[in-house]
Design a protein around this motif. Structure first.
Motif, PDB file in Angstrom:
ATOM      1  N   SER A 102       0.826  -1.209   0.000  1.00  0.00           N
ATOM      2  CA  SER A 102       0.000   0.000   0.000  1.00  0.00           C
ATOM      3  C   SER A 102       0.860   1.258   0.000  1.00  0.00           C
ATOM      4  O   SER A 102       0.529   2.257  -0.648  1.00  0.00           O
ATOM      5  N   GLY A 103       1.976   1.228   0.751  1.00  0.00           N
ATOM      6  CA  GLY A 103       2.849   2.394   0.800  1.00  0.00           C
ATOM      7  C   GLY A 103       3.373   2.794  -0.566  1.00  0.00           C
ATOM      8  O   GLY A 103       3.510   3.980  -0.876  1.00  0.00           O
ATOM      9  N   ARG A 104       3.661   1.818  -1.405  1.00  0.00           N
ATOM     10  CA  ARG A 104       4.167   2.102  -2.748  1.00  0.00           C
ATOM     11  C   ARG A 104       3.113   2.789  -3.615  1.00  0.00           C
ATOM     12  O   ARG A 104       3.444   3.608  -4.476  1.00  0.00           O
ATOM     13  N   LEU A 105       1.857   2.466  -3.388  1.00  0.00           N
ATOM     14  CA  LEU A 105       0.777   3.122  -4.117  1.00  0.00           C
ATOM     15  C   LEU A 105       0.490   4.513  -3.548  1.00  0.00           C
ATOM     16  O   LEU A 105       0.287   5.469  -4.295  1.00  0.00           O
ATOM     17  N   MET A 106       0.484   4.619  -2.239  1.00  0.00           N
ATOM     18  CA  MET A 106       0.181   5.899  -1.597  1.00  0.00           C
ATOM     19  C   MET A 106       1.209   6.983  -1.935  1.00  0.00           C
ATOM     20  O   MET A 106       0.890   8.171  -1.947  1.00  0.00           O
ATOM     21  N   LEU A 107       2.453   6.565  -2.197  1.00  0.00           N
ATOM     22  CA  LEU A 107       3.517   7.525  -2.500  1.00  0.00           C
ATOM     23  C   LEU A 107       3.841   7.584  -3.989  1.00  0.00           C
ATOM     24  O   LEU A 107       4.820   8.209  -4.379  1.00  0.00           O
ATOM     25  N   SER A 108       3.019   6.956  -4.810  1.00  0.00           N
ATOM     26  CA  SER A 108       3.327   6.881  -6.238  1.00  0.00           C
ATOM     27  C   SER A 108       3.350   8.254  -6.909  1.00  0.00           C
ATOM     28  O   SER A 108       4.031   8.440  -7.917  1.00  0.00           O
ATOM     29  N   GLN A 109       2.615   9.212  -6.356  1.00  0.00           N
ATOM     30  CA  GLN A 109       2.560  10.551  -6.950  1.00  0.00           C
ATOM     31  C   GLN A 109       3.334  11.581  -6.130  1.00  0.00           C
ATOM     32  O   GLN A 109       3.200  12.786  -6.340  1.00  0.00           O
ATOM     33  N   THR A 110       4.172  11.102  -5.206  1.00  0.00           N
ATOM     34  CA  THR A 110       4.885  11.984  -4.278  1.00  0.00           C
ATOM     35  C   THR A 110       6.341  12.145  -4.691  1.00  0.00           C
ATOM     36  O   THR A 110       7.034  11.144  -4.916  1.00  0.00           O
ATOM     37  N   PRO A 111       6.850  13.382  -4.806  1.00  0.00           N
ATOM     38  CA  PRO A 111       8.252  13.592  -5.200  1.00  0.00           C
ATOM     39  C   PRO A 111       9.231  12.989  -4.197  1.00  0.00           C
ATOM     40  O   PRO A 111       8.911  12.824  -3.013  1.00  0.00           O
ATOM     41  N   LEU A 112      10.413  12.670  -4.690  1.00  0.00           N
ATOM     42  CA  LEU A 112      11.464  12.071  -3.870  1.00  0.00           C
ATOM     43  C   LEU A 112      11.734  12.895  -2.617  1.00  0.00           C
ATOM     44  O   LEU A 112      11.834  12.345  -1.512  1.00  0.00           O
ATOM     45  N   ALA A 113      11.871  14.208  -2.750  1.00  0.00           N
ATOM     46  CA  ALA A 113      12.201  15.050  -1.598  1.00  0.00           C
ATOM     47  C   ALA A 113      11.124  14.965  -0.525  1.00  0.00           C
ATOM     48  O   ALA A 113      11.427  14.939   0.671  1.00  0.00           O
ATOM     49  N   GLU A 114       9.879  14.911  -0.941  1.00  0.00           N
ATOM     50  CA  GLU A 114       8.778  14.823   0.028  1.00  0.00           C
ATOM     51  C   GLU A 114       8.750  13.448   0.696  1.00  0.00           C
ATOM     52  O   GLU A 114       8.490  13.332   1.893  1.00  0.00           O
ATOM     53  N   ILE A 115       9.022  12.397  -0.079  1.00  0.00           N
ATOM     54  CA  ILE A 115       9.094  11.058   0.507  1.00  0.00           C
ATOM     55  C   ILE A 115      10.183  11.015   1.578  1.00  0.00           C
ATOM     56  O   ILE A 115       9.979  10.500   2.674  1.00  0.00           O
ATOM     57  N   CYS A 143       1.336  -9.339   0.501  1.00  0.00           N
ATOM     58  CA  CYS A 143       0.261  -8.353   0.455  1.00  0.00           C
ATOM     59  C   CYS A 143       0.031  -7.918  -0.983  1.00  0.00           C
ATOM     60  O   CYS A 143       0.983  -7.672  -1.738  1.00  0.00           O
ATOM     61  N   LEU A 144      -1.234  -7.809  -1.346  1.00  0.00           N
ATOM     62  CA  LEU A 144      -1.651  -7.365  -2.670  1.00  0.00           C
ATOM     63  C   LEU A 144      -2.561  -6.162  -2.480  1.00  0.00           C
ATOM     64  O   LEU A 144      -3.554  -6.244  -1.750  1.00  0.00           O
ATOM     65  N   ALA A 145      -2.229  -5.032  -3.102  1.00  0.00           N
ATOM     66  CA  ALA A 145      -2.964  -3.792  -2.858  1.00  0.00           C
ATOM     67  C   ALA A 145      -3.332  -3.100  -4.163  1.00  0.00           C
ATOM     68  O   ALA A 145      -2.618  -3.199  -5.166  1.00  0.00           O
ATOM     69  N   ALA A 146      -4.463  -2.376  -4.124  1.00  0.00           N
ATOM     70  CA  ALA A 146      -4.921  -1.571  -5.250  1.00  0.00           C
ATOM     71  C   ALA A 146      -5.236  -0.165  -4.750  1.00  0.00           C
ATOM     72  O   ALA A 146      -5.692   0.008  -3.612  1.00  0.00           O
ATOM     73  N   PRO A 147      -5.028   0.853  -5.594  1.00  0.00           N
ATOM     74  CA  PRO A 147      -5.244   2.231  -5.153  1.00  0.00           C
ATOM     75  C   PRO A 147      -6.710   2.643  -5.186  1.00  0.00           C
ATOM     76  O   PRO A 147      -7.480   2.181  -6.029  1.00  0.00           O
ATOM     77  N   ILE A 148      -7.078   3.515  -4.274  1.00  0.00           N
ATOM     78  CA  ILE A 148      -8.388   4.160  -4.274  1.00  0.00           C
ATOM     79  C   ILE A 148      -8.140   5.651  -4.446  1.00  0.00           C
ATOM     80  O   ILE A 148      -7.445   6.268  -3.632  1.00  0.00           O
ATOM     81  N   THR A 149      -8.682   6.219  -5.511  1.00  0.00           N
ATOM     82  CA  THR A 149      -8.390   7.615  -5.840  1.00  0.00           C
ATOM     83  C   THR A 149      -9.574   8.513  -5.544  1.00  0.00           C
ATOM     84  O   THR A 149     -10.732   8.101  -5.588  1.00  0.00           O
ATOM     85  N   ASN A 150      -9.260   9.785  -5.247  1.00  0.00           N
ATOM     86  CA  ASN A 150     -10.305  10.778  -5.036  1.00  0.00           C
ATOM     87  C   ASN A 150     -10.680  11.428  -6.364  1.00  0.00           C
ATOM     88  O   ASN A 150     -10.215  11.002  -7.436  1.00  0.00           O
ATOM     89  N   GLN A 151     -11.503  12.471  -6.319  1.00  0.00           N
ATOM     90  CA  GLN A 151     -11.994  13.099  -7.549  1.00  0.00           C
ATOM     91  C   GLN A 151     -10.881  13.761  -8.344  1.00  0.00           C
ATOM     92  O   GLN A 151     -11.022  13.973  -9.552  1.00  0.00           O
TER      93      GLN A 151
END
Length: 253
Positions: free
Chosen positions: A142-155, A202-210
């Motif tokens: 899940s962590g890999r999906l949650m940070l998929s749109q997060t820049p390296l510096a922020e991670i 663990c197998l995870a899928a992303p849930i996205t907002n609008q």
């Protein structure tokens, strides 16, 4: 910028709430000053104020302290206002019942994955998923999906020192971890095998907002030896659930 007295008081409240949540149950009032590193008079006054407000309850001869009814009401209000979490909880229950596998709804709090809701599967040897557990993001699919749109510096900024060591004691390569996360902008699922426990995956899928941002994940916690045919079925079920809960935008596919 220096913190004022009011900010220090808020910090103590947050620290107290965090301790009670991680403790997993009531704590004796006498234990709190040492646990929180604060004077006894300060903690006792704080508990008294919060219990009078309904945020905490103090019970029994040993003055056991835990969350109060008002916390529950705040949580219920959050569920009414957050459609993703409300529908995600229902989907977790449905997936566990249909597949017999442990299912979770997770979200992110700073550098941790938080299990918001979980439902055990029907296997004789059940895989435990504790609601409220906080797990370092590098440890999880899940962590890999949650940070998929997060820049390296922020991670790098959000990962605390305790988040930077893997369960086997090896340090996290932040750049490599960030690259792995970013690769999931094009991958519909994330999978980790034997990372927290050598007996599970663990197998995870992303849930996205609008806005198309990953707000949560829905996942299965599975035994290590799942047959390939069943794994394909679980992947399809998880993708269907993810798309059904997501609110729109450019969902990851």
């Amino acid at each position: 910028m220096a913190r004022g007295p009011r900010e220090r008081g808020v910090d103590r409240v947050l620290k107290l709430f965090s301790f009670l949540q991680s403790n997993g149950g009531p704590a004796r009032l006498a234990e709190l000053p040492h646990a929180l590193g604060a004077p006894k008079s300060t903690i006792y006054d704080l508990v008294n104020i919060l219990s009078e407000a309904g945020l905490l309850e103090v019970r029994g001869k040993e003055s056991n302290v835990y969350f109060g009814k008002l916390i529950y009401l705040y949580g219920a209000s959050y569920l009414r206002a957050n459609d993703i979490v409300a529908r995600g909880r229902e989907m977790v229950d449905a997936l566990a019942k249909e597949t017999g596998e442990t299912s979770e709804l997770c979200t992110r709090l700073h550098g941790k994955q938080v299990i918001v809701h979980a439902r055990p599967g029907s296997r004789p040897l059940r895989i435990s998923s504790e609601i409220g557990s906080r797990i370092p993001l590098p440890w999880t699919a899940s962590g890999r999906l949650m940070l998929s749109q997060t820049p390296l510096a922020e991670i790098s900024a959000i990962l605390e020192p305790e988040d930077r060591t893997m369960p086997d004691g090896k340090p996290v390569d932040i750049a490599a971890f960030a690259a792995e996360c970013h690769a999931h902008t094009q991958l519909p699922l994330a999978r980790t095998v034997g990372m927290i426990s050598r007996f599970t995956q663990c197998l995870a899928a992303p849930i996205t907002n609008q806005a198309g941002q990953v707000e949560a994940t829905i996942c299965f916690v599975l035994p290590i030896d799942i047959p390939e045919e069943k794994m394909r079925m679980l992947e399809a079920k998880l993708l269907e659930a993810s798309e059904a809960i997501s609110l729109g935008g450019d969902a990851l596919r």
